[in-house]
Scaffold this active site. Structure first.
Site, PDB file in Angstrom:
ATOM      1  N   LEU A   1      -7.408  55.485  33.146  1.00 16.34           N
ATOM      2  CA  LEU A   1      -7.832  55.565  31.511  1.00 16.34           C
ATOM      3  C   LEU A   1      -6.870  56.464  31.017  1.00 16.34           C
ATOM      4  CD1 LEU A   1     -11.519  55.150  31.954  1.00 16.34           C
ATOM      5  CD2 LEU A   1      -9.880  53.491  30.710  1.00 16.34           C
TER       6      LEU A   1
ATOM      7  N   THR B   1     -12.700  63.060  33.435  1.00 18.24           N
ATOM      8  CA  THR B   1     -11.808  63.805  32.504  1.00 18.24           C
ATOM      9  C   THR B   1     -10.308  63.356  32.842  1.00 18.24           C
ATOM     10  OG1 THR B   1     -11.443  65.357  34.420  1.00 18.24           O
ATOM     11  CG2 THR B   1     -13.201  65.845  32.967  1.00 18.24           C
TER      12      THR B   1
ATOM     13  N   GLN C   1     -24.739  53.655  50.466  1.00 21.84           N
ATOM     14  CA  GLN C   1     -25.209  54.889  49.948  1.00 21.84           C
ATOM     15  C   GLN C   1     -24.908  54.782  48.319  1.00 21.84           C
ATOM     16  OE1 GLN C   1     -27.169  56.997  51.814  1.00 21.84           O
ATOM     17  NE2 GLN C   1     -26.913  55.409  53.172  1.00 21.84           N
ATOM     18  N   GLU C   2     -23.773  54.381  48.082  1.00 20.94           N
ATOM     19  CA  GLU C   2     -23.379  54.342  46.654  1.00 20.94           C
ATOM     20  C   GLU C   2     -24.488  53.649  45.660  1.00 20.94           C
ATOM     21  OE1 GLU C   2     -19.484  53.254  45.618  1.00 20.94           O
ATOM     22  OE2 GLU C   2     -18.547  53.662  47.576  1.00 20.94           O
TER      23      GLU C   2
ATOM     24  N   HIS D   1     -17.100  57.563  42.912  1.00 23.32           N
ATOM     25  CA  HIS D   1     -15.988  57.292  43.793  1.00 23.32           C
ATOM     26  C   HIS D   1     -16.241  57.736  45.340  1.00 23.32           C
ATOM     27  CE1 HIS D   1     -11.602  58.426  45.158  1.00 23.32           C
ATOM     28  NE2 HIS D   1     -12.270  59.591  45.647  1.00 23.32           N
TER      29      HIS D   1
ATOM     30  N   ASN E   1     -17.882  58.015  36.656  1.00 23.50           N
ATOM     31  CA  ASN E   1     -17.473  57.224  37.709  1.00 23.50           C
ATOM     32  C   ASN E   1     -18.087  57.472  39.035  1.00 23.50           C
ATOM     33  OD1 ASN E   1     -15.524  55.485  38.715  1.00 23.50           O
ATOM     34  ND2 ASN E   1     -14.261  57.268  39.766  1.00 23.50           N
TER      35      ASN E   1
ATOM     36  N   ASP F   1     -10.296  61.949  39.170  1.00 20.99           N
ATOM     37  CA  ASP F   1     -11.389  62.110  40.200  1.00 20.99           C
ATOM     38  C   ASP F   1     -11.764  63.789  40.244  1.00 20.99           C
ATOM     39  OD1 ASP F   1     -11.439  59.262  40.879  1.00 20.99           O
ATOM     40  OD2 ASP F   1      -9.864  59.570  42.372  1.00 20.99           O
TER      41      ASP F   1
ATOM     42  N   MET G   1     -10.374  49.316  38.373  1.00 15.13           N
ATOM     43  CA  MET G   1      -9.446  49.973  38.875  1.00 15.13           C
ATOM     44  C   MET G   1      -8.443  49.986  37.864  1.00 15.13           C
ATOM     45  SD  MET G   1     -10.434  50.057  41.975  1.00 15.13           S
ATOM     46  CE  MET G   1      -9.091  50.399  42.715  1.00 15.13           C
ATOM     47  N   ARG G   2      -8.514  50.916  36.949  1.00 16.41           N
ATOM     48  CA  ARG G   2      -7.230  51.415  35.988  1.00 16.41           C
ATOM     49  C   ARG G   2      -7.646  52.465  35.620  1.00 16.41           C
ATOM     50  NH1 ARG G   2      -3.484  48.133  34.101  1.00 16.41           N
ATOM     51  NH2 ARG G   2      -3.434  49.200  32.161  1.00 16.41           N
TER      52      ARG G   2
HETATM   53  C1  GRF Z   1     -16.936  51.431  45.310  1.00 19.06           C
HETATM   54  O1  GRF Z   1     -16.769  51.989  46.649  1.00 19.06           O
HETATM   55  C2  GRF Z   1     -16.626  52.378  44.230  1.00 19.06           C
HETATM   56  O2  GRF Z   1     -16.904  53.959  44.885  1.00 19.06           O
HETATM   57  C3  GRF Z   1     -15.141  52.431  44.078  1.00 19.06           C
HETATM   58  O3  GRF Z   1     -14.868  50.793  43.899  1.00 19.06           O
HETATM   59  C4  GRF Z   1     -15.679  50.364  44.783  1.00 19.06           C
HETATM   60  C5  GRF Z   1     -16.568  49.399  43.802  1.00 19.06           C
HETATM   61  O4  GRF Z   1     -17.300  48.358  44.640  1.00 19.06           O
HETATM   62  N1  GRF Z   1     -14.861  53.175  42.755  1.00 19.06           N
HETATM   63  P1  GRF Z   1     -18.287  47.465  43.809  1.00 19.06           P
HETATM   64  O5  GRF Z   1     -17.454  46.482  42.773  1.00 19.06           O
HETATM   65  O6  GRF Z   1     -19.272  48.134  42.935  1.00 19.06           O
HETATM   66  O7  GRF Z   1     -18.848  46.588  45.233  1.00 19.06           O
END
Ligand code: GRF
Length: 192
Positions: free
Chosen positions: A97, A145, A177-178, A113, A111, A149, A94-95
Site C-alpha cells: 500500500l 505503517t 493458528q492465524e 503476517h 495486517n 511488516d 497481496m499489494r
Molecule cells: C495468510 O497466511 C496471512 O498471514 C498472509 O496471507 C495468507 C492469507 O491466507 N498475509 P487466507 O487468504 O486468509 O487463507
C-alpha cells in the site's frame, strides 16, 4: 446477562482464499465487528465467494486497470471512505500500500503476517524460518505503517517447528493458528 455492545464496522481487503476472512466472519459477533464490505484486487479470489455466502457486500477493484500504485490506492480509498470504517483489516491482501493510503487511515489498518515478527518480514516466511534453523514459527497481527511488516505488534501466536516440517506443513499449521489469532487480536484492539 446479555451485554449490549455496539458493533464496529470494518472493511476486509483480500486477494485470495480468504480463510482468515472466514474466521473473521465466523467470529464477528464475538469480536464485535460488522464486516461492511470485502474488497479484492483479484476477480477470482475465493474469499469473495465466502463473503457473498455470508451476505456481505463485495467489491472487485482490479489494480491492472490503474496506471500507478497511487491511482489504484486512490480508488480503494474512495470506496473505503463510503463506509467510514473503524478498522481496515488486511487478510491476505497481496499489494504493497502507498504512503498516501496508509496516511489516510493512520492507526486503522491491521495486517496478519505468517511469521513471528520482527523476524521474516515479506514473503516465503516458512521456508526462510526452516532454513534459518528456527525452533518456532508463528503469526503476528500488527498495525500497518509505511515500513513493510514493521508496525506495532498487537498479538502473536507461536508453534514449534518439528524436524519433519517442510514449508507446506508449517504453512498449514500456522494458518490454523492465524484463524484463532486474528479474531483475538481485533477483539483486543476494540476493547482497549
Ligand atoms: C495468510 O497466511 C496471512 O498471514 C498472509 O496471507 C495468507 C492469507 O491466507 N498475509 P487466507 O487468504 O486468509 O487463507
Amino acid at each position: 446477562m446479555t451485554v449490549n455492545r455496539s458493533l464496529s464496522n470494518v472493511i476486509v481487503l483480500i486477494s485470495g482464499s480468504g480463510s482468515n476472512l472466514q474466521s473473521l466472519i465466523d467470529n464477528a459477533d464475538d469480536i464485535g465487528i460488522k464486516i461492511e464490505c470485502v474488497i479484492s484486487n483479484k476477480a477470482d479470489a475465493f474469499g469473495l465467494e465466502r463473503a457473498k455466502k455470508a451476505g456481505i457486500l463485495t467489491k472487485f477493484i482490479s489494480h491492472t486497470q490503474y496506471d500507478s500504485r497511487e491511482s489504484f490506492d486512490n480508488a480503494l480509498t474512495q470506496h473505503i471512505n463510503t463506509f467510514n470504517p473503524k478498522l481496515i483489516l488486511l487478510a491476505g491482501f497481496m499489494r504493497i500500500l502507498s504512503a498516501d493510503f496508509i496516511n489516510a487511515f493512520t492507526g486503522k489498518i491491521i495486517n496478519i503476517h505468517p511469521a513471528l515478527l520482527p523476524k521474516f518480514k515479506g514473503l516465503n516466511t516458512h521456508q526462510r524460518a526452516i532454513d534459518a534453523g528456527e525452533k518456532y514459527a508463528g503469526a503476528t497481527v500488527h498495525f500497518v505503517t509505511n515500513e513493510l511488516d514493521s508496525g506495532a505488534i498487537i498479538l502473536q501466536k507461536s508453534i514449534t517447528i518439528k524436524a519433519t516440517d517442510d514449508a507446506e506443513s508449517l504453512a498449514k499449521k500456522v494458518l490454523e493458528q492465524e484463524h484463532i489469532l486474528y479474531p483475538e487480536a481485533i477483539k483486543k484492539i476494540l476493547l482497549s
